[in-house]
Design a protein around this motif. Structure first.
Motif, PDB file in Angstrom:
ATOM      1  N   ALA A 509       0.886  -1.193   0.091  1.00 55.17           N
ATOM      2  CA  ALA A 509       0.044  -0.022   0.049  1.00 55.17           C
ATOM      3  C   ALA A 509       0.810   1.199   0.026  1.00 55.17           C
ATOM      4  CB  ALA A 509      -0.975  -0.057   1.124  1.00 55.17           C
ATOM      5  N   LEU A 510       2.007   1.180   0.485  1.00 58.61           N
ATOM      6  CA  LEU A 510       2.837   2.304   0.553  1.00 58.61           C
ATOM      7  C   LEU A 510       3.290   2.873  -0.796  1.00 58.61           C
ATOM      8  CD1 LEU A 510       4.526   4.198   2.439  1.00 58.61           C
ATOM      9  CD2 LEU A 510       6.496   2.643   2.449  1.00 58.61           C
ATOM     10  N   THR A 511       3.667   2.068  -1.582  1.00 63.30           N
ATOM     11  CA  THR A 511       4.185   2.307  -2.914  1.00 63.30           C
ATOM     12  C   THR A 511       3.155   2.958  -3.729  1.00 63.30           C
ATOM     13  OG1 THR A 511       3.625   0.101  -3.701  1.00 63.30           O
ATOM     14  CG2 THR A 511       5.993   0.415  -3.136  1.00 63.30           C
ATOM     15  N   PRO A 512       1.921   2.986  -3.718  1.00 64.80           N
ATOM     16  CA  PRO A 512       1.184   3.822  -4.528  1.00 64.80           C
ATOM     17  C   PRO A 512       0.895   4.942  -4.184  1.00 64.80           C
ATOM     18  CG  PRO A 512      -0.220   2.188  -3.549  1.00 64.80           C
ATOM     19  CD  PRO A 512       1.273   1.560  -3.318  1.00 64.80           C
ATOM     20  N   VAL A 513       1.093   5.200  -2.836  1.00 72.86           N
ATOM     21  CA  VAL A 513       0.921   6.599  -1.989  1.00 72.86           C
ATOM     22  C   VAL A 513       2.344   7.554  -2.374  1.00 72.86           C
ATOM     23  CG1 VAL A 513       1.163   7.644   0.102  1.00 72.86           C
ATOM     24  CG2 VAL A 513      -0.299   5.574  -0.074  1.00 72.86           C
ATOM     25  N   VAL A 514       3.411   6.792  -2.303  1.00 71.16           N
ATOM     26  CA  VAL A 514       4.558   7.535  -2.800  1.00 71.16           C
ATOM     27  C   VAL A 514       4.731   7.701  -4.191  1.00 71.16           C
ATOM     28  CG1 VAL A 514       7.232   7.568  -2.553  1.00 71.16           C
ATOM     29  CG2 VAL A 514       5.780   6.404  -0.781  1.00 71.16           C
ATOM     30  N   PHE A 515       4.069   6.817  -5.033  1.00 74.56           N
ATOM     31  CA  PHE A 515       4.022   7.135  -6.543  1.00 74.56           C
ATOM     32  C   PHE A 515       3.189   8.145  -6.830  1.00 74.56           C
ATOM     33  CE2 PHE A 515       2.275   6.367 -10.615  1.00 74.56           C
ATOM     34  CZ  PHE A 515       3.186   5.824 -11.464  1.00 74.56           C
ATOM     35  N   ALA A 516       1.999   8.328  -6.111  1.00 72.28           N
ATOM     36  CA  ALA A 516       1.088   9.343  -6.466  1.00 72.28           C
ATOM     37  C   ALA A 516       1.694  10.777  -5.840  1.00 72.28           C
ATOM     38  CB  ALA A 516      -0.285   9.217  -5.711  1.00 72.28           C
ATOM     39  N   GLY A 517       2.500  10.764  -4.637  1.00 75.75           N
ATOM     40  CA  GLY A 517       3.266  11.842  -4.186  1.00 75.75           C
ATOM     41  C   GLY A 517       4.292  12.478  -5.186  1.00 75.75           C
ATOM     42  N   ASN A 518       4.949  11.648  -5.869  1.00 77.36           N
ATOM     43  CA  ASN A 518       6.057  11.885  -6.984  1.00 77.36           C
ATOM     44  C   ASN A 518       5.377  12.573  -8.077  1.00 77.36           C
ATOM     45  OD1 ASN A 518       8.900  11.129  -6.584  1.00 77.36           O
ATOM     46  ND2 ASN A 518       7.783   9.713  -5.303  1.00 77.36           N
ATOM     47  N   VAL A 519       4.165  11.834  -8.540  1.00 75.35           N
ATOM     48  CA  VAL A 519       3.470  12.669  -9.721  1.00 75.35           C
ATOM     49  C   VAL A 519       2.775  13.968  -9.320  1.00 75.35           C
ATOM     50  CG1 VAL A 519       1.513  12.089 -11.263  1.00 75.35           C
ATOM     51  CG2 VAL A 519       2.906  10.175 -10.475  1.00 75.35           C
ATOM     52  N   ALA A 520       2.515  13.924  -8.058  1.00 72.49           N
ATOM     53  CA  ALA A 520       1.932  15.370  -7.665  1.00 72.49           C
ATOM     54  C   ALA A 520       2.912  16.482  -7.686  1.00 72.49           C
ATOM     55  CB  ALA A 520       1.341  15.413  -6.328  1.00 72.49           C
ATOM     56  N   ILE A 521       4.211  16.178  -7.302  1.00 74.01           N
ATOM     57  CA  ILE A 521       5.185  17.001  -7.350  1.00 74.01           C
ATOM     58  C   ILE A 521       5.536  17.690  -8.760  1.00 74.01           C
ATOM     59  CG2 ILE A 521       7.722  17.363  -7.013  1.00 74.01           C
ATOM     60  CD1 ILE A 521       7.395  15.466  -4.667  1.00 74.01           C
ATOM     61  N   ASP A 522       5.396  16.567  -9.821  1.00 74.51           N
ATOM     62  CA  ASP A 522       5.509  16.913 -11.052  1.00 74.51           C
ATOM     63  C   ASP A 522       4.741  16.008 -11.891  1.00 74.51           C
ATOM     64  OD1 ASP A 522       6.413  17.581 -13.791  1.00 74.51           O
ATOM     65  OD2 ASP A 522       8.645  17.414 -13.524  1.00 74.51           O
ATOM     66  N   PRO A 523       3.513  16.478 -12.242  1.00 74.65           N
ATOM     67  CA  PRO A 523       2.635  15.565 -13.006  1.00 74.65           C
ATOM     68  C   PRO A 523       3.137  15.025 -14.366  1.00 74.65           C
ATOM     69  CG  PRO A 523       1.439  17.585 -12.337  1.00 74.65           C
ATOM     70  CD  PRO A 523       2.961  17.703 -12.139  1.00 74.65           C
ATOM     71  N   SER A 524       4.220  15.702 -15.273  1.00 76.03           N
ATOM     72  CA  SER A 524       4.715  15.240 -16.284  1.00 76.03           C
ATOM     73  C   SER A 524       5.266  13.759 -16.084  1.00 76.03           C
ATOM     74  CB  SER A 524       5.738  16.082 -16.933  1.00 76.03           C
ATOM     75  OG  SER A 524       6.554  16.540 -16.112  1.00 76.03           O
ATOM     76  N   THR A 525       6.028  13.650 -14.850  1.00 80.82           N
ATOM     77  CA  THR A 525       6.388  12.352 -14.548  1.00 80.82           C
ATOM     78  C   THR A 525       5.645  11.298 -14.923  1.00 80.82           C
ATOM     79  OG1 THR A 525       7.453  13.366 -12.560  1.00 80.82           O
ATOM     80  CG2 THR A 525       7.505  10.774 -12.599  1.00 80.82           C
ATOM     81  N   GLY A 526       4.516  11.172 -14.898  1.00 86.18           N
ATOM     82  CA  GLY A 526       3.283  10.064 -15.032  1.00 86.18           C
ATOM     83  C   GLY A 526       3.554   9.632 -16.718  1.00 86.18           C
ATOM     84  N   GLY A 527       3.582  10.833 -17.652  1.00 80.94           N
ATOM     85  CA  GLY A 527       3.718  10.865 -18.934  1.00 80.94           C
ATOM     86  C   GLY A 527       4.803   9.953 -19.355  1.00 80.94           C
ATOM     87  N   TYR A 528       6.034  10.422 -18.943  1.00 81.07           N
ATOM     88  CA  TYR A 528       7.268   9.756 -19.149  1.00 81.07           C
ATOM     89  C   TYR A 528       7.358   8.351 -18.910  1.00 81.07           C
ATOM     90  CZ  TYR A 528       9.003  14.529 -19.982  1.00 81.07           C
ATOM     91  OH  TYR A 528       9.098  15.603 -20.362  1.00 81.07           O
ATOM     92  N   ALA A 530       4.705   6.206 -18.303  1.00 78.19           N
ATOM     93  CA  ALA A 530       3.777   5.396 -19.194  1.00 78.19           C
ATOM     94  C   ALA A 530       4.184   5.367 -20.509  1.00 78.19           C
ATOM     95  CB  ALA A 530       2.304   6.135 -19.328  1.00 78.19           C
ATOM     96  N   ALA A 531       4.885   6.320 -21.123  1.00 77.90           N
ATOM     97  CA  ALA A 531       5.372   6.224 -22.588  1.00 77.90           C
ATOM     98  C   ALA A 531       6.471   4.893 -22.693  1.00 77.90           C
ATOM     99  CB  ALA A 531       5.854   7.498 -22.965  1.00 77.90           C
ATOM    100  N   TYR A 532       7.552   5.147 -21.803  1.00 72.46           N
ATOM    101  CA  TYR A 532       8.588   4.150 -21.898  1.00 72.46           C
ATOM    102  C   TYR A 532       8.081   2.843 -21.499  1.00 72.46           C
ATOM    103  CZ  TYR A 532      12.204   7.751 -22.146  1.00 72.46           C
ATOM    104  OH  TYR A 532      12.854   9.105 -22.921  1.00 72.46           O
ATOM    105  N   LEU A 533       7.061   2.606 -20.422  1.00 73.25           N
ATOM    106  CA  LEU A 533       6.793   1.290 -20.340  1.00 73.25           C
ATOM    107  C   LEU A 533       5.891   0.653 -21.301  1.00 73.25           C
ATOM    108  CD1 LEU A 533       6.367  -0.940 -18.086  1.00 73.25           C
ATOM    109  CD2 LEU A 533       4.420   0.287 -17.109  1.00 73.25           C
TER     110      LEU A 533
END
Length: 695
Positions: A509-528, A530-533
């Motif tokens: 459960a901790l990983t999606p919370v930290v994942f969302a926190g990193n995306v909130a700091i810089d939303p463009s992170t999620g795009g990069y 997803a594209a590479y994955l």
């Protein structure tokens, strides 16, 4: 042993009652597409007779069927989706029953290969920790500035909390490693406890994580040097040069590379100790005035602001642990029982180093200077002891971050080896240099992936770093997920440790919370991310479903008669037939048909093959299970698209015999499947090299 039938059947004539006329023959195959026409000539002889198959038990059952309501296994009863290819194309041929006695030469080869496997486990608790240790302890050069930027004076608290989180993951990783001490984890973990499609997702995440480790480390080296001296070339060229040089270093082999990594790590630890001592002496002489000034300047105006900064710092503080996920990737090379010490040697220094360094920075360096530049440790070194220590820190940054590049390359090579054994990537990835044993194809392929990743990101360290944090978090989530699946799907598997379920769920459960926190700091992170994955998953989807892709290509070719002048159809059919003829092996203990059926369903859903060999090891006392032959014949009739051969091997079921059988049948152990062993199982699972596919 009986010879397996070809994978493609021609059309053959019907008798007056509309049933297939089947005649005896020893050789038949249709490679060319068969036109669907009443005037089409027969292109080859008919398939083998029913008597030739020796399906006596099935025959007794089928005699009661009406003449027009049942019949012999000959092909799929449905119409073909192809205009110019008979539905008999799906028929794989009859299976066979045979007995096999391994020769002394087979046994000698099995023992030799088993000894080679045991000798490969040569890394101890320090050399095993050295490879990922450069990435873990070297991350202080890029994690610390990132955390201070978003967290300010609260950075020591956030970094300390972030570096404590491996206390959740360590027992999970240790329990998984004790159950499945095989390289390529967590991909190999998921492959043995769940579906192959989920394992491929893990492989894609791992590959991107290793590539990010290498690229970020190389780019940080160039950036750090560029911030200190005027480079005679652009920073991206420096990063490319570092990647190329350490790709060549990795060709010396894993053992030599581990020694090099250990030397780099010792130098880094000595440098950090010298820096910490010099900074502490300077702090003692200067007093706490700078710390109080920084604290006053960096205070958040509200308690909500404090909480927000602490959370953001905690999320980015996870970068200080990047590299710890690489350790299980080559656990098959670590000596038995040493893996928990390897994790300890990685984790505890990371706590001390990250927390101590950020505290010394805030106590010595003005906050505006820290926020303005990335080379904060070199600034700390100059303020504490002068220019000479700053130069030493810059050299150390280059050295240890180059070790991080090496970590990514070697971890990726272990992953490529596992993927090649599982026929996900070409067998060329198993080729090694004769002297060092280094997998040179894997090294060059991974270097090319690094180049594509860095180039597509515009040679931007910021972009690759954004993706890196999310990749690392997602990879870490695979460990608790794999342990949950292991306990549910393979609960009988022997292992050490018993991680509380609450700890597993908390880590997951901790990983999606930290994942969302990193995306909130810089939303463009999620795009990069997803594209590479999606890009890597697309490549793996094609390589895993080669026959399915070729069938789609053939279907498209079949719809346009104008394309037939190039005669591509016959070539496509031959390639599909060759790919599906690659055999796999199922190792069975009992004759229970439901158990055999579930194992066959796994093969049909996860492997591209039309040839399955069911193998039972039989000693003189136990004998052959009474219904094994009959049930194998029933399943051979039930799966016309698969040839099911039953082989009874005289001898005990043990690692040397399984390895010898793999050599005799020319089937890699990774494509030999077995059910989950129980707690009383007498042999180490890793020595078999087989895949576990059922409870």
């Amino acid at each position: 042993m009986a010879t397996r039938r070809p994978s493609i059947l021609p059309s053959y004539p019907l008798d007056d009652m509309g049933t297939d006329t089947v005649r005896d023959t020893d050789s038949w195959i249709a490679i060319e597409p068969v036109a669907r026409s009443t005037n089409a000539a027969t292109v080859s002889a008919d398939p083998p007779s029913f008597r030739e198959s020796q399906f006596d038990i099935i025959l007794r059952r089928q005699r009661a069927r009406p003449r027009d309501g049942g019949g012999l296994k000959h092909a799929l009863t449905t119409s073909s989706r192809f205009l110019n290819l008979s539905s008999d194309f799906e028929f794989a041929g009859w299976g066979s029953f045979s007995t096999l006695k391994l020769t002394s030469e087979d046994h000698a080869i099995g023992e030799d290969r088993l000894q080679d496997l045991r000798r490969a486990r040569m890394l101890g608790e320090f050399t095993g920790a050295a490879l990922p240790g450069n990435a873990v302890l070297g991350s202080v050069f890029y994690a610390l500035p990132a955390v201070v930027t978003v967290c300010g004076v609260y950075s020591p608290i956030s970094l300390f909390a972030a570096t404590l989180t491996p206390f959740l993951w360590r027992p999970i990783m240790e329990e998984l490693a004790s159950a499945l001490p095989i390289s390529g984890a967590p991909y190999s973990y998921i492959l043995n406890v769940s579906r192959k499609s989920l394992a491929l997702l893990g492989a894609a995440l791992l590959l991107l994580d290793f590539a990010s480790t290498s690229v970020v480390s190389a780019a940080t080296v160039a950036s750090y040097l560029g911030g200190e001296v005027a480079l005679p070339f652009p920073e991206f060229a420096g990063a490319a040069l570092v990647l190329l040089v350490f790709a060549l270093v990795s060709l010396t082999g894993l053992k030599e590379s581990a020694r090099i990594a250990f030397g780099l790590l010792v130098f880094h630890v000595a440098t950090m100790v010298a820096l910490a001592l010099a900074a502490c002496v300077h702090w003692g002489r200067a007093g706490n005035s700078q710390l109080r000034a920084n604290w006053a300047a960096g205070q958040a105006p509200t308690s909500a602001g404090v909480a927000r900064q602490l959370f953001n710092g905690f999320c980015l503080g996870m970068l200080g642990l990047t590299g710890i996920e690489c350790a299980p990737s080559y656990i098959g090379r670590i000596k038995p029982g040493r893996f928990p010490r390897v994790l300890r040697n990685l984790h505890l220094p990371a706590i001390v180093l990250n927390t101590l360094m950020v505290t010394l920075v805030l106590a010595t360096v003005p906050l505006e200077t820290v926020l303005r530049g990335a080379n904060v440790l070199s600034v700390l070194a100059e303020m504490a002891a002068g220019r000479w220590l700053r130069t030493w820190i810059v050299v150390d940054a280059a050295v240890v971050l180059c070790g991080g590049v090496l970590t990514g390359i070697l971890s990726a090579c272990e992953l490529f080896t596992q993927l090649a054994h599982d026929r996900i990537v070409p067998q060329a990835f198993l080729r090694i240099l004769p002297l060092s044993g280094a997998p040179y194809v894997s090294v060059f392929a991974f270097t090319a992936i690094n180049a594509v990743l860095y180039t597509s990101a515009g040679a931007s360290l910021a972009i690759v770093s954004k993706m890196f944090s999310l990749m690392w978090l997602t990879v870490m989530s695979l460990f608790p997920l794999a342990l949950l699946l292991l306990r549910f799907n393979r609960g009988r598997m022997p292992r050490q440790g018993n991680t509380p379920l609450s700890a597993i769920v908390l880590a997951l459960a901790l990983t999606p919370v930290v994942f969302a926190g990193n995306v909130a700091i810089d939303p463009s992170t999620g795009g990069y991310f997803a594209a590479y994955l999606i890009g890597v998953l697309g490549v793996f989807a094609v390589t895993q479903n080669k026959v399915g892709v070729l069938r789609g290509v053939y279907w498209a070719y079949d719809q346009y008669p104008g394309l037939h002048c190039w005669a591509w159809g016959a070539a496509l059919v031959r390639v599909m037939a060759r790919l599906k003829r690659q055999p796999v092996c199922i190792l069975v203990k009992t004759d229970e048909i439901n158990h055999l059926l579930h194992m066959l369903l796994y093969v049909r859903e996860n492997e591209e093959t039309s040839c399955v060999k069911i193998v039972h090891f039989c000693d003189a006392e136990a004998g052959i299970p009474s219904e094994l032959e009959a049930n194998a014949k029933i399943l051979d009739e039930a799966f016309p698209e698969i040839t099911i051969d039953l082989i009874v091997v005289h001898g005990a079921f043990a690692p040397p015999q399984v390895v010898a059988l793999a050599h005799r049948l020319q089937i890699p152990p990774a494509l030999m499947f077995m059910s989950c062993p129980g707690p009383q199982f007498a042999h180490p699972i890793a020595e078999f090299g087989t895949r576990i596919i059922s409870l």
